[in-house]
Design an enzyme around this catalytic site. Sequence first.
Site, PDB file in Angstrom:
ATOM      1  N   CYS A  22     -22.359 -56.871 -56.970  1.00 64.16           N
ATOM      2  CA  CYS A  22     -22.560 -56.307 -56.297  1.00 64.16           C
ATOM      3  C   CYS A  22     -21.548 -56.172 -55.430  1.00 64.16           C
ATOM      4  O   CYS A  22     -20.834 -55.612 -54.253  1.00 64.16           O
ATOM      5  CB  CYS A  22     -23.858 -56.843 -55.999  1.00 64.16           C
ATOM      6  SG  CYS A  22     -25.153 -56.490 -56.283  1.00 64.16           S
ATOM      7  N   THR A  23     -20.416 -57.365 -55.186  1.00 62.66           N
ATOM      8  CA  THR A  23     -19.187 -57.337 -54.585  1.00 62.66           C
ATOM      9  C   THR A  23     -18.499 -57.015 -54.636  1.00 62.66           C
ATOM     10  O   THR A  23     -17.504 -56.011 -53.668  1.00 62.66           O
ATOM     11  CB  THR A  23     -18.463 -59.061 -54.403  1.00 62.66           C
ATOM     12  OG1 THR A  23     -19.966 -60.044 -54.276  1.00 62.66           O
ATOM     13  CG2 THR A  23     -17.365 -59.108 -53.703  1.00 62.66           C
TER      14      THR A  23
END
Length: 169
Positions: free
Chosen positions: A60-61
């Site tokens: 997600c980062t």
Amino acid sequence: MTNSTSPEPTQSDASVRLSAGDAAPAFTLTDSEGASVSLADFAGSKVILYFYPAAMTPGCTTQACDFRDSLGSLQGAGYTVLGISKDKPETLKTFAERDALTFPLLSDQDLDVHQAYGAYGEKNSYGRILTGVLRSTFVIDESGSIELALYNVKATGHVASLRKKLKIA
């Protein structure tokens, strides 16, 4: 108990799936600063709405930073980027500050918006069937219609692929 050998889909994997031309489901969610943000706030604009499983996880980062790094060209082409997860606003604030994310991150803790977009349901994770957030992206046009509905996208390389589909250099 569900028969795991049954070819019949379960209720959760038979959930809503949006397609090009569908009306984008309306929503109002809280952002990382505690403000209410509605899809209606962007009426007459193009929106890229992406759903991701959890703030500050590696995939997600990567995806959020790819959107951040492409934000200039996306905005230059007239798109607003909105990220949605089930995280609390406080967690989203930490994520935004930690990774210098300058687009709105929205909290959908009850998963209502995820479900309205078909971004929550059964998924295969390394051979195991789980229920959770389906990494998904929707491009919404100026009239509020879905232009693109992309389900089960990969975190890495997704933004580059999306830019190619949208013909954004």
